[in-house]
Design an enzyme around this catalytic site. Sequence first.
Site, PDB file in Angstrom:
ATOM      1  N   ASN A   9      29.753-136.613  18.705  1.00 57.87           N
ATOM      2  CA  ASN A   9      28.460-135.941  18.546  1.00 57.87           C
ATOM      3  C   ASN A   9      27.406-137.012  18.289  1.00 57.87           C
ATOM      4  O   ASN A   9      27.355-137.579  17.205  1.00 57.87           O
ATOM      5  CB  ASN A   9      28.529-134.961  17.368  1.00 57.87           C
ATOM      6  CG  ASN A   9      27.170-134.373  17.038  1.00 57.87           C
ATOM      7  OD1 ASN A   9      26.261-134.376  17.873  1.00 57.87           O
ATOM      8  ND2 ASN A   9      27.016-133.858  15.825  1.00 57.87           N
ATOM      9  N   LYS A  11      24.259-136.734  17.996  1.00 54.15           N
ATOM     10  CA  LYS A  11      23.079-136.253  17.251  1.00 54.15           C
ATOM     11  C   LYS A  11      21.809-136.700  18.001  1.00 54.15           C
ATOM     12  O   LYS A  11      21.794-136.712  19.217  1.00 54.15           O
ATOM     13  CB  LYS A  11      23.111-136.746  15.808  1.00 54.15           C
ATOM     14  CG  LYS A  11      24.481-136.536  15.157  1.00 54.15           C
ATOM     15  CD  LYS A  11      24.459-136.731  13.684  1.00 54.15           C
ATOM     16  CE  LYS A  11      25.886-136.739  13.153  1.00 54.15           C
ATOM     17  NZ  LYS A  11      25.980-136.288  11.791  1.00 54.15           N
ATOM     18  N   HIS A  95      26.501-126.465  13.982  1.00 54.12           N
ATOM     19  CA  HIS A  95      26.672-127.712  13.228  1.00 54.12           C
ATOM     20  C   HIS A  95      25.939-127.592  11.888  1.00 54.12           C
ATOM     21  O   HIS A  95      24.869-126.966  11.824  1.00 54.12           O
ATOM     22  CB  HIS A  95      26.118-128.884  14.043  1.00 54.12           C
ATOM     23  CG  HIS A  95      26.480-130.217  13.455  1.00 54.12           C
ATOM     24  ND1 HIS A  95      25.788-130.756  12.399  1.00 54.12           N
ATOM     25  CD2 HIS A  95      27.470-131.088  13.760  1.00 54.12           C
ATOM     26  CE1 HIS A  95      26.342-131.918  12.079  1.00 54.12           C
ATOM     27  NE2 HIS A  95      27.360-132.153  12.890  1.00 54.12           N
ATOM     28  N   GLU A  97      24.099-129.531  10.296  1.00 57.41           N
ATOM     29  CA  GLU A  97      22.698-129.989  10.306  1.00 57.41           C
ATOM     30  C   GLU A  97      21.786-128.897  10.866  1.00 57.41           C
ATOM     31  O   GLU A  97      20.643-128.745  10.435  1.00 57.41           O
ATOM     32  CB  GLU A  97      22.580-131.297  11.109  1.00 57.41           C
ATOM     33  CG  GLU A  97      23.138-132.461  10.307  1.00 57.41           C
ATOM     34  CD  GLU A  97      23.691-133.605  11.131  1.00 57.41           C
ATOM     35  OE1 GLU A  97      23.372-133.697  12.330  1.00 57.41           O
ATOM     36  OE2 GLU A  97      24.474-134.403  10.571  1.00 57.41           O
ATOM     37  N   GLU A 167      34.256-128.900   9.468  1.00 58.03           N
ATOM     38  CA  GLU A 167      33.460-130.048   9.035  1.00 58.03           C
ATOM     39  C   GLU A 167      32.918-129.786   7.634  1.00 58.03           C
ATOM     40  O   GLU A 167      31.848-129.158   7.486  1.00 58.03           O
ATOM     41  CB  GLU A 167      32.287-130.267   9.987  1.00 58.03           C
ATOM     42  CG  GLU A 167      32.698-130.582  11.402  1.00 58.03           C
ATOM     43  CD  GLU A 167      31.646-131.440  12.108  1.00 58.03           C
ATOM     44  OE1 GLU A 167      32.000-132.526  12.557  1.00 58.03           O
ATOM     45  OE2 GLU A 167      30.475-131.031  12.158  1.00 58.03           O
ATOM     46  N   GLY A 173      28.542-137.654   7.540  1.00 59.71           N
ATOM     47  CA  GLY A 173      27.583-138.754   7.414  1.00 59.71           C
ATOM     48  C   GLY A 173      27.571-139.422   6.052  1.00 59.71           C
ATOM     49  O   GLY A 173      26.672-140.196   5.752  1.00 59.71           O
ATOM     50  N   SER A 213      32.982-138.019   8.658  1.00 61.13           N
ATOM     51  CA  SER A 213      33.293-139.423   8.357  1.00 61.13           C
ATOM     52  C   SER A 213      34.643-139.872   8.921  1.00 61.13           C
ATOM     53  O   SER A 213      35.390-140.596   8.256  1.00 61.13           O
ATOM     54  CB  SER A 213      33.211-139.671   6.850  1.00 61.13           C
ATOM     55  OG  SER A 213      31.880-139.466   6.408  1.00 61.13           O
ATOM     56  N   GLY A 235      28.738-140.621  13.500  1.00 57.06           N
ATOM     57  CA  GLY A 235      28.324-142.024  13.478  1.00 57.06           C
ATOM     58  C   GLY A 235      29.261-142.958  14.235  1.00 57.06           C
ATOM     59  O   GLY A 235      28.807-143.841  14.978  1.00 57.06           O
TER      60      GLY A 235
HETATM   61  C1  PEP Z   1      29.191-134.791  12.853  1.00 57.06           C
HETATM   62  O1  PEP Z   1      28.027-135.065  13.141  1.00 57.06           O
HETATM   63  O2  PEP Z   1      29.704-133.773  13.322  1.00 57.06           O
HETATM   64  C2  PEP Z   1      29.938-135.696  11.994  1.00 57.06           C
HETATM   65  C3  PEP Z   1      31.142-135.374  11.641  1.00 57.06           C
HETATM   66  O3  PEP Z   1      29.299-136.851  11.588  1.00 57.06           O
HETATM   67  P1  PEP Z   1      29.983-138.140  10.899  1.00 57.06           P
HETATM   68  O4  PEP Z   1      31.233-138.458  11.686  1.00 57.06           O
HETATM   69  O5  PEP Z   1      28.967-139.213  10.998  1.00 57.06           O
HETATM   70  O6  PEP Z   1      30.331-137.761   9.492  1.00 57.06           O
END
Ligand code: PEP
Length: 255
Positions: A9, A11, A95, A97, A167, A173, A213, A235
Amino acid sequence: MRRPIIAGNWKMHKGPDETIAFLDELLPRVSNIEDREVVIAPPFVSLITAARRLRGSRVKLSAQNCHWENRGAFTGEVSPSMLLEAGCTYVIIGHSERRQLFGETNQSVNRRVLGALAAGLIPILCIGENLEERKAKHTLAVVERQLRKSLEDVEADDAETLVVAYEPVWAIGTGISASAEQAQEVHFFIRQFFEKQYNKTLANSIKILYGGSVKEDNVDELMAQPDIDGTLVGGASLKAAEFERIVRFMEPNAS
Ligand code: PEP
């Protein structure tokens, strides 16, 4: 056998030029991989560029959101049929966010899931508890409510095509992943939900990804869990070498 999915992803990162540069680096690295599915989710403006570059490769394309209607007066929105036409196979829906920053609710997530399914896209439905909910030991209740409401009116025939991404909000993040045991507990619970709500065959075939993460150094342990069928990576999906290592989880020669 559930073929694992590793989805990146992006973003709000990588316009069309950076997308091409990234794919030029990633595609040769993953071209021989068949036993797991690789998915990238660039921003809307980079989807068509990505789709062109992905022609002839096994890497699949996902959008990061979609509206529920296919056309109409919805300024700023992008429809499921447009995403299909642009070359998407998947679309991330709900998601955290989007829920936290853009007012998404389980009801709007449900409408998007239904719209995506009707258009022939595979929703990657994101669910997960926040830190207070985990501390209060409400994780499973929160996840169950999100699933029940997001899947209202989704029939078994459609539900079997879905992908779920667990998640935990506190892990996204932050650099703090759920432990493999914490993730497995919730994934097992999600699979049981599908057995109760639909049937055992569907529960056994549905793919449940973990996100939050995920990195080179924790992906192997997470993917060793029986109910974790892949990862949604934020990320760590932005650099081709790092993403390749995640895609190559548990491979004997992966560094
Ligand atoms: C995400 O954006 O779905 C995500 C899991 O981000 P990260 O891996 O950066 O925690």
